[in-house]
Design an enzyme around this catalytic site. Structure first.
Site, PDB file in Angstrom:
ATOM      1  N   ALA A  65       0.819  -1.214   0.000  1.00 35.87           N
ATOM      2  CA  ALA A  65       0.000   0.000   0.000  1.00 35.87           C
ATOM      3  C   ALA A  65       0.854   1.267   0.000  1.00 35.87           C
ATOM      4  CB  ALA A  65      -0.924  -0.023   1.219  1.00 35.87           C
ATOM      5  N   HIS A  89      16.446   4.202  25.764  1.00 36.05           N
ATOM      6  CA  HIS A  89      16.464   2.873  26.366  1.00 36.05           C
ATOM      7  C   HIS A  89      15.212   2.735  27.226  1.00 36.05           C
ATOM      8  CE1 HIS A  89      18.238  -0.727  28.083  1.00 36.05           C
ATOM      9  NE2 HIS A  89      17.854  -0.280  29.278  1.00 36.05           N
TER      10      HIS A  89
HETATM   11  C1  LIG Z   1      -5.473  -9.387   1.906  1.00 34.58           C
HETATM   12  C2  LIG Z   1      -4.510  -8.288   1.613  1.00 34.58           C
HETATM   13  C3  LIG Z   1      -3.694  -7.804   2.619  1.00 34.58           C
HETATM   14  C4  LIG Z   1      -2.791  -6.774   2.361  1.00 34.58           C
HETATM   15  N1  LIG Z   1      -2.008  -6.315   3.376  1.00 34.58           N
HETATM   16  C5  LIG Z   1      -1.158  -5.314   3.151  1.00 34.58           C
HETATM   17  C6  LIG Z   1      -0.361  -4.796   4.207  1.00 34.58           C
HETATM   18  O1  LIG Z   1      -0.416  -5.231   5.354  1.00 34.58           O
HETATM   19  N2  LIG Z   1       0.495  -3.782   3.924  1.00 34.58           N
HETATM   20  C7  LIG Z   1       0.596  -3.260   2.667  1.00 34.58           C
HETATM   21  O2  LIG Z   1       1.390  -2.336   2.484  1.00 34.58           O
HETATM   22  N3  LIG Z   1      -0.156  -3.712   1.645  1.00 34.58           N
HETATM   23  C8  LIG Z   1      -1.036  -4.722   1.851  1.00 34.58           C
HETATM   24  N4  LIG Z   1      -1.809  -5.198   0.813  1.00 34.58           N
HETATM   25  C9  LIG Z   1      -1.656  -4.597  -0.524  1.00 34.58           C
HETATM   26  C10 LIG Z   1      -2.442  -3.292  -0.634  1.00 34.58           C
HETATM   27  O3  LIG Z   1      -3.798  -3.529  -0.324  1.00 34.58           O
HETATM   28  C11 LIG Z   1      -2.325  -2.763  -2.051  1.00 34.58           C
HETATM   29  O4  LIG Z   1      -0.953  -2.583  -2.358  1.00 34.58           O
HETATM   30  C12 LIG Z   1      -2.999  -1.421  -2.226  1.00 34.58           C
HETATM   31  O5  LIG Z   1      -4.357  -1.507  -1.869  1.00 34.58           O
HETATM   32  C13 LIG Z   1      -2.903  -0.963  -3.677  1.00 34.58           C
HETATM   33  O6  LIG Z   1      -3.576   0.274  -3.794  1.00 34.58           O
HETATM   34  P1  LIG Z   1      -4.243   0.706  -5.144  1.00 34.58           P
HETATM   35  O7  LIG Z   1      -4.833   2.046  -4.905  1.00 34.58           O
HETATM   36  O8  LIG Z   1      -3.272   0.560  -6.261  1.00 34.58           O
HETATM   37  O9  LIG Z   1      -5.378  -0.378  -5.435  1.00 34.58           O
HETATM   38  P2  LIG Z   1      -6.684  -0.711  -4.598  1.00 34.58           P
HETATM   39  O10 LIG Z   1      -6.546  -0.337  -3.166  1.00 34.58           O
HETATM   40  O11 LIG Z   1      -7.009  -2.130  -4.940  1.00 34.58           O
HETATM   41  O12 LIG Z   1      -7.767   0.264  -5.205  1.00 34.58           O
HETATM   42  C14 LIG Z   1      -8.300   0.053  -6.483  1.00 34.58           C
HETATM   43  C15 LIG Z   1      -9.743   0.579  -6.485  1.00 34.58           C
HETATM   44  O13 LIG Z   1     -10.225   0.568  -7.827  1.00 34.58           O
HETATM   45  C16 LIG Z   1     -11.543   0.064  -7.797  1.00 34.58           C
HETATM   46  N5  LIG Z   1     -11.823  -0.478  -9.141  1.00 34.58           N
HETATM   47  C17 LIG Z   1     -11.382  -1.624  -9.702  1.00 34.58           C
HETATM   48  N6  LIG Z   1     -11.838  -1.753 -10.953  1.00 34.58           N
HETATM   49  C18 LIG Z   1     -12.579  -0.663 -11.208  1.00 34.58           C
HETATM   50  C19 LIG Z   1     -13.322  -0.225 -12.317  1.00 34.58           C
HETATM   51  N7  LIG Z   1     -13.384  -0.925 -13.460  1.00 34.58           N
HETATM   52  N8  LIG Z   1     -13.964   0.954 -12.228  1.00 34.58           N
HETATM   53  C20 LIG Z   1     -13.908   1.698 -11.095  1.00 34.58           C
HETATM   54  N9  LIG Z   1     -13.224   1.318 -10.008  1.00 34.58           N
HETATM   55  C21 LIG Z   1     -12.565   0.156 -10.046  1.00 34.58           C
HETATM   56  C22 LIG Z   1     -11.551  -0.995  -6.711  1.00 34.58           C
HETATM   57  O14 LIG Z   1     -12.864  -1.212  -6.245  1.00 34.58           O
HETATM   58  C23 LIG Z   1     -10.680  -0.310  -5.660  1.00 34.58           C
HETATM   59  O15 LIG Z   1     -11.418   0.507  -4.797  1.00 34.58           O
HETATM   60  C24 LIG Z   1      -2.716  -6.220   1.056  1.00 34.58           C
HETATM   61  C25 LIG Z   1      -3.549  -6.716   0.052  1.00 34.58           C
HETATM   62  C26 LIG Z   1      -4.423  -7.730   0.306  1.00 34.58           C
HETATM   63  C27 LIG Z   1      -5.325  -8.213  -0.808  1.00 34.58           C
END
Ligand SMILES: Cc1cc2nc3c(=O)[nH]c(=O)nc-3n(C[C@H](O)[C@H](O)[C@H](O)COP(=O)(O)OP(=O)(O)OC[C@H]3O[C@@H](n4cnc5c(N)ncnc54)[C@H](O)[C@@H]3O)c2cc1C
Length: 166
Positions: free
Chosen positions: A22, A143
């Site tokens: 993230a 510490h």
């Molecule tokens: C189970 C799990 C645990 C995780 N734990 C961690 C952690 O502890 N630490 C960490 O750093 N990372 C973690 N991650 C990874 C982290 O969630 C991602 O790296 C991060 O969310 C990526 O952000 P993003 O904005 O690129 O995508 P996302 O957060 O996936 O956001 C994409 C958005 O686009 C929307 N979307 C998709 N398709 C469309 C469409 N066609 N039209 C409109 N909207 C759409 C989706 O609904 C979503 O809201 C984890 C992931 C998972 C699955």
């Protein structure tokens, strides 16, 4: 299935083939915005694994330094010599620092143990700002904390450790 769109760039979780936590997705979003306004953006990006024990890494490893022929110095500190780590049930964990061979700038930090994913913030800051081993050594770490292990590890690079044999 994604489609290839010429001239379109992507960031975050939808980019195939990379670990995209993230914090990376968020930071690369800022890089993209800055690039759009023709600003050069540099971000230091740690890797974190939220397992038990935690693991975190930033920058160069010894393997990369050797492969690329970089001159480096390495320091390692066992977390069995850190009181707070023991309180937090730390085991055979460690902090490792890779520093430049000449100027001792921090090139890499690698941690396995309690709070590793918090501690790596020090390594990220050190590498991002060009901080040296000496600058970490002269920074007093409170510490009893696990962060003391960062200072101790920096000391081992210079064979100046106090709580383990050099
Ligand atoms: C189970 C799990 C645990 C995780 N734990 C961690 C952690 O502890 N630490 C960490 O750093 N990372 C973690 N991650 C990874 C982290 O969630 C991602 O790296 C991060 O969310 C990526 O952000 P993003 O904005 O690129 O995508 P996302 O957060 O996936 O956001 C994409 C958005 O686009 C929307 N979307 C998709 N398709 C469309 C469409 N066609 N039209 C409109 N909207 C759409 C989706 O609904 C979503 O809201 C984890 C992931 C998972 C699955």
């Amino acid at each position: 299935m994604g489609a290839y769109v010429p001239d379109a760039c992507a960031i975050g979780g939808c980019v195939k083939g990379y670990v995209q936590p993230a914090h990376t997705a968020s930071a690369v979003g800022e890089v993209a915005a800055e690039n759009i306004f023709n600003q050069e953006a540099h971000y230091a990006n740690p890797t974190c694994v939220y397992m038990e024990p935690e693991a975190a890494s930033m920058g160069l490893t010894e393997e990369v330094c050797k492969a690329q022929g970089f001159s480096y110095k390495m320091g390692k500190f066992p977390l069995t010599a850190n009181g707070k780590s023991l309180i937090l049930n730390g085991d055979e964990d460690l902090v490792k620092i890779i520093a430049g061979g000449e100027h001792r700038e921090i090139l890499g930090m690698h941690i396995v143990g309690p709070r590793a994913t918090d501690l790596i913030g020090r390594g990220t800051l050190a590498i991002g700002t060009g901080c040296t081993v000496d600058e970490i050594i002269v920074t007093i770490h409170s510490h009893a904390t696990v962060t003391e292990s960062i200072c101790e590890t920096a000391s081992t690079v210079e064979k100046r450790a106090i709580h383990i044999k050099n």
